[in-house]
Design a protein around this motif. Structure first.
Motif, PDB file in Angstrom:
ATOM      1  N   ARG A 273      44.480  35.507  40.315  1.00 42.67           N
ATOM      2  CA  ARG A 273      42.647  35.179  40.903  1.00 42.67           C
ATOM      3  C   ARG A 273      41.436  34.881  40.949  1.00 42.67           C
ATOM      4  N   ILE A 274      40.767  36.205  39.493  1.00 43.27           N
ATOM      5  CA  ILE A 274      40.399  35.846  39.079  1.00 43.27           C
ATOM      6  C   ILE A 274      40.102  34.461  38.003  1.00 43.27           C
ATOM      7  N   ALA A 275      40.466  34.381  36.923  1.00 42.31           N
ATOM      8  CA  ALA A 275      41.102  33.570  36.296  1.00 42.31           C
ATOM      9  C   ALA A 275      40.613  32.476  36.808  1.00 42.31           C
ATOM     10  N   ILE A 276      41.583  32.277  38.029  1.00 40.23           N
ATOM     11  CA  ILE A 276      41.744  30.454  38.912  1.00 40.23           C
ATOM     12  C   ILE A 276      40.121  30.258  39.439  1.00 40.23           C
ATOM     13  N   ALA A 277      39.155  31.638  40.114  1.00 41.54           N
ATOM     14  CA  ALA A 277      38.331  31.399  40.321  1.00 41.54           C
ATOM     15  C   ALA A 277      36.727  30.799  38.881  1.00 41.54           C
ATOM     16  N   ALA A 278      37.431  30.842  37.845  1.00 42.26           N
ATOM     17  CA  ALA A 278      36.783  30.675  36.918  1.00 42.26           C
ATOM     18  C   ALA A 278      36.864  29.857  36.534  1.00 42.26           C
ATOM     19  N   GLY A 279      38.194  29.066  36.831  1.00 44.49           N
ATOM     20  CA  GLY A 279      38.579  27.521  36.716  1.00 44.49           C
ATOM     21  C   GLY A 279      39.520  27.812  35.316  1.00 44.49           C
ATOM     22  N   VAL A 280      40.136  28.640  35.716  1.00 45.85           N
ATOM     23  CA  VAL A 280      41.380  29.137  34.202  1.00 45.85           C
ATOM     24  C   VAL A 280      42.594  29.168  34.628  1.00 45.85           C
ATOM     25  N   ARG A 281      43.248  28.203  33.859  1.00 42.08           N
ATOM     26  CA  ARG A 281      44.652  27.620  34.308  1.00 42.08           C
ATOM     27  C   ARG A 281      45.626  29.055  33.813  1.00 42.08           C
ATOM     28  N   THR A 282      46.228  30.011  34.652  1.00 43.01           N
ATOM     29  CA  THR A 282      47.384  30.984  34.153  1.00 43.01           C
ATOM     30  C   THR A 282      48.527  31.217  34.761  1.00 43.01           C
ATOM     31  N   VAL A 283      49.461  31.548  33.546  1.00 41.68           N
ATOM     32  CA  VAL A 283      50.577  31.317  33.056  1.00 41.68           C
ATOM     33  C   VAL A 283      51.213  32.991  33.274  1.00 41.68           C
ATOM     34  N   ILE A 284      52.066  33.071  34.232  1.00 40.48           N
ATOM     35  CA  ILE A 284      52.490  34.400  33.966  1.00 40.48           C
ATOM     36  C   ILE A 284      54.189  33.965  32.792  1.00 40.48           C
TER      37      ILE A 284
ATOM     38  N   HIS B 291      20.269  37.390  49.384  1.00 37.94           N
ATOM     39  CA  HIS B 291      19.680  36.099  49.423  1.00 37.94           C
ATOM     40  C   HIS B 291      21.449  35.445  49.052  1.00 37.94           C
ATOM     41  N   ARG B 292      21.688  34.087  49.333  1.00 37.59           N
ATOM     42  CA  ARG B 292      22.980  33.397  49.160  1.00 37.59           C
ATOM     43  C   ARG B 292      22.597  33.303  47.264  1.00 37.59           C
ATOM     44  N   ASP B 293      21.756  33.431  46.918  1.00 41.58           N
ATOM     45  CA  ASP B 293      22.013  33.109  45.007  1.00 41.58           C
ATOM     46  C   ASP B 293      22.439  33.855  45.394  1.00 41.58           C
ATOM     47  N   ASN B 294      22.599  35.217  45.399  1.00 42.70           N
ATOM     48  CA  ASN B 294      23.087  36.702  44.995  1.00 42.70           C
ATOM     49  C   ASN B 294      24.658  37.039  45.868  1.00 42.70           C
ATOM     50  N   LEU B 295      25.118  35.831  46.490  1.00 41.68           N
ATOM     51  CA  LEU B 295      26.211  36.637  47.542  1.00 41.68           C
ATOM     52  C   LEU B 295      27.059  35.425  47.560  1.00 41.68           C
ATOM     53  N   VAL B 296      28.054  36.155  46.548  1.00 49.30           N
ATOM     54  CA  VAL B 296      29.512  35.081  46.234  1.00 49.30           C
ATOM     55  C   VAL B 296      31.287  35.299  47.610  1.00 49.30           C
ATOM     56  N   LEU B 297      31.055  34.087  48.041  1.00 50.24           N
ATOM     57  CA  LEU B 297      32.876  34.924  48.680  1.00 50.24           C
ATOM     58  C   LEU B 297      34.257  35.101  48.251  1.00 50.24           C
ATOM     59  N   ILE B 298      34.910  36.079  48.495  1.00 54.68           N
ATOM     60  CA  ILE B 298      35.478  36.648  47.362  1.00 54.68           C
ATOM     61  C   ILE B 298      37.382  35.402  48.767  1.00 54.68           C
TER      62      ILE B 298
ATOM     63  N   ARG C 260      26.753  33.401  37.063  1.00 56.19           N
ATOM     64  CA  ARG C 260      26.453  34.479  37.585  1.00 56.19           C
ATOM     65  C   ARG C 260      27.081  35.380  39.028  1.00 56.19           C
ATOM     66  N   LYS C 261      27.613  34.246  39.583  1.00 54.87           N
ATOM     67  CA  LYS C 261      28.242  34.873  40.575  1.00 54.87           C
ATOM     68  C   LYS C 261      29.658  35.201  40.329  1.00 54.87           C
ATOM     69  N   ARG C 262      30.620  34.699  39.588  1.00 52.60           N
ATOM     70  CA  ARG C 262      31.663  35.775  38.644  1.00 52.60           C
ATOM     71  C   ARG C 262      31.292  37.089  38.494  1.00 52.60           C
TER      72      ARG C 262
ATOM     73  N   ILE D  26      28.347  38.566  39.603  1.00 49.52           N
ATOM     74  CA  ILE D  26      28.383  39.860  40.738  1.00 49.52           C
ATOM     75  C   ILE D  26      30.271  39.753  41.551  1.00 49.52           C
ATOM     76  N   ALA D  27      30.943  38.701  41.207  1.00 47.53           N
ATOM     77  CA  ALA D  27      32.028  39.555  42.180  1.00 47.53           C
ATOM     78  C   ALA D  27      32.990  39.978  41.724  1.00 47.53           C
ATOM     79  N   TYR D  28      32.930  39.932  40.156  1.00 46.52           N
ATOM     80  CA  TYR D  28      33.818  40.680  40.248  1.00 46.52           C
ATOM     81  C   TYR D  28      33.590  41.312  38.097  1.00 46.52           C
ATOM     82  N   GLY D  29      32.922  41.244  37.943  1.00 42.88           N
ATOM     83  CA  GLY D  29      32.468  41.958  36.898  1.00 42.88           C
ATOM     84  C   GLY D  29      31.397  43.320  37.460  1.00 42.88           C
ATOM     85  N   LEU D  30      31.052  43.208  38.361  1.00 42.78           N
ATOM     86  CA  LEU D  30      30.069  44.395  39.200  1.00 42.78           C
ATOM     87  C   LEU D  30      31.460  45.617  39.950  1.00 42.78           C
TER      88      LEU D  30
END
Length: 366
Positions: free
Chosen positions: A220-231, A359-366, A263-265, A267-271
């Motif tokens: 979920r984290i990786a595909i939000a960053a545009g990374v194709r993920t394979v198990i 502020h919307r610049d510091n807000l990211v939908l999950i 930056r939004k990634r 906020i969403a996953y680093g913090l």
């Protein structure tokens, strides 16, 4: 075409399930595969578990320790031994490597996050394969990644990878655990992770901390960053090359076509969220449908103690997380102004830090 490839291998793939001893043939095969990828011009990062497992084997422990201080001591024994094995194998193939040990704190603070980014950028530019692990020896419980699946997804996001491979002890994702449910269906492609209907077991092997739940969270984290993920199967590292060349092996998670900003990634996953804000339906619609900032009027209740500029979770009244963001007011201030109009903040607090709570610049939908 040069790709950036992150490969995560779990303890279950690195060790023999019966003894916890290292599976040397798998490690040698993995080393060979990663060197082949480097020789093809790709940039490669390896996220490797196994320090605690190797430490257990070195010290003659028959099961993974539960007490955090003992686990950290065992990790300290195992990490050096694990790196020595990697270094011997990669040196044989004339491939330089680097050890990168991270804690969650390295990604929480923006300046350290950028410093980690710059370090990876330089290492990859030098043709080095960074070998990443959580710094178990110093990580405190509340600032742990929890498992290397999450760590690998955050690293893949950080380095803006093209591929993330999660190597595990099953060949792909199934609708249920194939070891206990004979008619479990294999899942080859996940186009929309929200539609995924599976029964996930608990954690993986007795030597590891991951399971399918953590792998899906990582995807979920990786595909939000545009990374194709394979198990895919950890015992067959050579499959990585076949998959990159187009063979249908493992379970593929398609990346989001428009990845969120770095930056939004962060906020969403680093913090690590310090609290929760429960919102009314109007506020939820405003931030999720209209892309607006969060105002004090839409906040119904507040949970936790936090300072301004800390991350919080934004939830509906049932506790379902909608978004995350950085707050402009601390929890004490928000208790006073929640439900109030922005124009009333001056009268209630005696000052106004901002018209918006987030502020919307510091807000990211999950």
């Amino acid at each position: 075409m040069t790709k950036t490839i992150v490969v995560k291998i779990g303890t279950s793939s690195l060790t023999q399930p019966e003894t916890g001893q290292l599976a040397l043939s798998t490690i040698a095969s993995l080393t060979e595969t990663l060197c082949n990828l480097r020789n093809q011009g790709h940039q490669v990062v390896l996220v490797s578990s196994g320090a605690v497992g190797v430490g257990c084997a070195r010290l003659g422990l028959t099961e993974r320790p539960r007490a955090i201080a003992l686990k950290q001591a065992v990790a300290a024994v195992g990490q050096g031994r694990l790196m020595r094995i990697y270094d011997d194998l990669f040196t044989t193939l004339q491939q330089p490597i680097a050890q990168v040990l991270l804690t969650r704190a390295d990604l929480v603070q923006r300046s350290r996050y950028l410093n980690v980014y710059n370090t990876f950028h330089e290492l990859l530019g030098l043709g080095v394969i960074p070998i990443v692990n959580e710094n178990d020896t110093v990580a405190v419980e509340e600032l742990k990644f929890g498992d290397n699946d999450t760590l690998s997804a955050l690293v893949a996001s950080l380095v803006e990878a093209d591929w993330l491979f999660l190597l595990t002890d099953v060949d792909k994702l199934y609708s249920a655990d194939p070891r206990t449910v004979p008619d479990a269906r294999p899942i080859n492609l996940v186009s929309n992770i929200e539609d995924l209907q599976i029964q996930t077991g608990g954690k993986g092997s007795q030597w590891g901390t991951g399971g399918m739940v953590t792998k899906i969270s990582a995807a979920r984290i990786a595909i939000a960053a545009g990374v194709r993920t394979v198990i895919t199967q950890g015992r067959s590292p050579h499959d990585i090359e076949k998959i990159i060349q187009g063979e249908a092996i493992g379970t593929h998670f398609e990346p989001q076509p428009e990845p969120t900003s770095a930056r939004k990634r962060w906020i969403a996953y680093g913090l690590v969220p310090a609290g929760k804000l429960y919102l009314d339906d109007g506020a939820i619609h405003a931030i999720s449908e209209d892309g607006k900032s969060l105002l004090a009027a839409g906040i119904k209740t507040i949970e936790g103690e936090f300072d301004s500029q800390e991350a919080v979770q934004l939830c509906d009244i049932n506790g379902h997380e909608i978004a995350r963001g950085l707050v402009n007011y601390n929890s004490e201030e928000l208790q006073k102004i929640r439900g109030c109009h922005s124009r009333d903040i001056q009268g209630i607090l005696g000052y106004v830090d901002a018209d918006t709570v987030i502020h919307r610049d510091n807000l990211v939908l999950i």
